[in-house]
Scaffold this active site. Structure first.
Site, PDB file in Angstrom:
ATOM      1  N   GLU A  32       0.839  -1.201   0.000  1.00  0.00           N
ATOM      2  CA  GLU A  32       0.000   0.000   0.000  1.00  0.00           C
ATOM      3  C   GLU A  32       0.875   1.252   0.000  1.00  0.00           C
ATOM      4  OE1 GLU A  32      -2.435   2.718  -0.345  1.00  0.00           O
ATOM      5  OE2 GLU A  32      -3.385   0.734  -0.257  1.00  0.00           O
ATOM      6  N   SER A 179     -24.391  13.277 -11.752  1.00  0.00           N
ATOM      7  CA  SER A 179     -25.411  12.982 -10.736  1.00  0.00           C
ATOM      8  C   SER A 179     -25.499  11.503 -10.394  1.00  0.00           C
ATOM      9  CB  SER A 179     -26.782  13.462 -11.226  1.00  0.00           C
ATOM     10  OG  SER A 179     -27.250  12.652 -12.292  1.00  0.00           O
ATOM     11  N   ALA A 181     -23.948   8.345  -7.833  1.00  0.00           N
ATOM     12  CA  ALA A 181     -23.984   8.246  -6.374  1.00  0.00           C
ATOM     13  C   ALA A 181     -23.112   9.310  -5.719  1.00  0.00           C
ATOM     14  CB  ALA A 181     -23.534   6.853  -5.945  1.00  0.00           C
ATOM     15  N   GLU A 201     -26.322  17.473 -15.075  1.00  0.00           N
ATOM     16  CA  GLU A 201     -26.289  16.090 -15.573  1.00  0.00           C
ATOM     17  C   GLU A 201     -26.472  16.090 -17.084  1.00  0.00           C
ATOM     18  OE1 GLU A 201     -25.977  12.506 -16.605  1.00  0.00           O
ATOM     19  OE2 GLU A 201     -25.690  12.863 -14.453  1.00  0.00           O
ATOM     20  N   ALA A 266     -17.848  15.190 -10.558  1.00  0.00           N
ATOM     21  CA  ALA A 266     -18.274  13.861 -10.098  1.00  0.00           C
ATOM     22  C   ALA A 266     -18.746  13.057 -11.308  1.00  0.00           C
ATOM     23  CB  ALA A 266     -19.383  13.993  -9.065  1.00  0.00           C
ATOM     24  N   HIS A 441     -44.252  -6.515  11.409  1.00  0.00           N
ATOM     25  CA  HIS A 441     -45.018  -5.259  11.380  1.00  0.00           C
ATOM     26  C   HIS A 441     -44.873  -4.551  12.723  1.00  0.00           C
ATOM     27  CE1 HIS A 441     -48.316  -2.481  10.518  1.00  0.00           C
ATOM     28  NE2 HIS A 441     -48.758  -2.731  11.761  1.00  0.00           N
TER      29      HIS A 441
END
Length: 462
Positions: A32, A179, A181, A201, A266, A441
């Site tokens: 790493e 747009s 995640a 977008e 993004a 429920h």
């Protein structure tokens, strides 16, 4: 210096692979160059969820009166929010260090590069170069923020996801390009804390890979919260010479200029396949991805690749699954190839989005005659009690055999609910079996059963 398995990269693909290899009796080392845990733990999955939780807590406080609780005026301490996110990431990275010691995995700090003859060269931070040998070398080097030619990141005014998590000051205005995640999660966080957010977008819907009903619901929710959404639009250029960015956006109506303190790119990711020795060793690549078979073997014996650098969904849980399959196959265990058609996808904005399988449009295009069921959370007792009635569950079944083709959810905690459908599809569960499986429920998960019942004309609470 000799190992059975050497793993390059310690993200959720690499470190999981290393641990499973150690469990199987292999002598393992992991290489790493930065922090254990890779992008996911340090700059992606985990710290973004910490930011989102802070944004949600702030929202809860702002709406406390709706729950019968009076709270004096609250404000967001942006620096403290960022610090909490970094502290969470640091804690998780230390957890990976513990797991490496527990599983007797050697951690080699530095930049790894594969060489011929099963060798791996590592350049340490102090500049020294050391060579290691491995019978099997697994590449798990991940990906980075993708840069568009007309949207070069400078780390200050035009940024990627890393800078979005560590800004010293909260911007008053933010334009997010893309747009998916990543874009939607940051849009939610910054908008919740008071930043004026615009999403641009290129395609016709936000979260464009999702079912269109989901995309439209999320767009409505975002617009209601004050986020400006521009679909069918593209950023042509950004002028960063002034005090603010001037973002030139091409829309269906023509060019529009929006001013913003910061622009967040993004628009996806780029695989980290450069300078790791692929060309020298002769590993084949195509369109920026390493070519592998169904068990992640490259064309070069003893060299494997998993995660974001191979074709398939670039998701942390996919990388982990691929790594486990890879080393179990190396060990000689009986393993099945990964079913990429049954991989859940999640967007952790508010409301959350979760899905698996075919969208309604894709199911029709594949030639299926389908049954579709929907159940809104506005009809859910648990959702009403929680004050989270936004969203729904949508299910798609093959009309002929009852096969569970897909499920798409938007609402509170749906990222925790989607696993039920993943398991159901893995077990080839039919719509009728879902209906006859008693759900507790009141819960949000009842909506899956109710949606299935709606598909077959048996829904009770709607």
């Amino acid at each position: 210096m000799n190992y059975d398995v050497i793993v390059l990269g310690s993200g959720p693909g690499g470190y999981v692979t290393a641990i499973r290899a150690s469990q199987l009796g292999f002598k393992v080392a992991i290489i790493e160059k930065e922090n254990l845990g890779g992008v996911c733990l340090n700059w992606g999955c985990i710290p973004t969820k910490a930011l989102i939780k802070s944004a949600q807590v702030f929202e809860y406080i702002q709406h406390a009166k709706e729950y019968g609780i009076n709270v004096s005026e609250a404000s967001a301490d942006f620096g403290a929010v960022i610090k909490r996110s970094r502290d969470v990431a640091d804690g998780m990275s230390k957890g990976i260090q513990f797991l490496m010691k527990k599983n007797k995995i050697d951690v080699i700090e530095g930049y790894g590069k594969i060489k011929k003859g099963g060798k791996v060269e590592v350049k340490s931070p102090d500049g020294r170069t050391t060579e290691y040998a491995a019978t099997h070398t697994i590449l798990a080097t991940g990906a980075r923020s993708r840069e568009l030619p007309n949207l070069k990141q400078d780390g200050k005014k035009i940024i990627g996801y890393r800078e979005a998590m560590t800004m010293a000051e909260q911007p008053k205005s933010l334009v997010i390009v893309g747009s998916g995640a990543i874009g939607c999660e940051f849009a939610y966080v910054y908008n919740s804390m008071g930043t004026k957010v615009t999403i641009v977008e290129f395609l016709d819907n936000i979260v464009p890979l999702e079912d269109e009903d989901i995309s439209k619901n999320l767009a409505r929710s975002f617009k209601k919260s004050g986020i400006n959404i521009m679909t069918g639009s593209s950023v042509e250029s950004v002028d960063t010479t002034g005090a603010v960015c001037k973002v030139n956006i091409k829309t269906a109506k023509g060019m529009e200029v929006i001013e913003a303190d910061v622009v967040l790119s993004a628009v996806g990711i780029t695989a980290n396949i450069e300078n790791i020795g692929l060309e020298e060793v002769g590993v084949k690549t195509d369109k920026g991805k390493v070519l592998v078979d169904e068990f992640y073997r490259t064309n070069v014996p003893g060299v494997y690749a998993i995660g974001d650098i191979v074709p398939g969904q670039a998701l942390a849980h996919v990388a982990s699954a691929e790594g486990i399959i890879c080393v179990e196959k190396i060990k000689g265990l009986h393993v099945e190839a990964l079913d990429y058609g049954n991989i859940p996808g999640c967007t952790y904005a508010s409301p959350e989005v979760a899905s698996v399988g075919l969208t309604e449009k894709a199911a029709k295009a594949a030639g299926y005659e389908i049954k579709v069921g929907k159940f809104p959370f506005s009809a859910s007792g648990k959702a009403s009690a929680s004050g989270a009635k936004d969203g729904f569950v949508k299910v798609i079944f093959d009309a002929k055999y009852g096969e569970f083709l897909g499920c798409h959810m938007i609402g509170m905690n749906v990222t925790e609910m989607i696993a039920e459908v993943v398991v159901a599809r893995k077990l080839e569960t039919t719509g009728h079996e879902i209906i006859k499986s008693v759900h507790p429920h009141p819960t949000m998960s009842e909506a899956i059963m109710e949606a299935a019942a709606d598909a077959y004309g048996e829904v009770i609470h709607m």
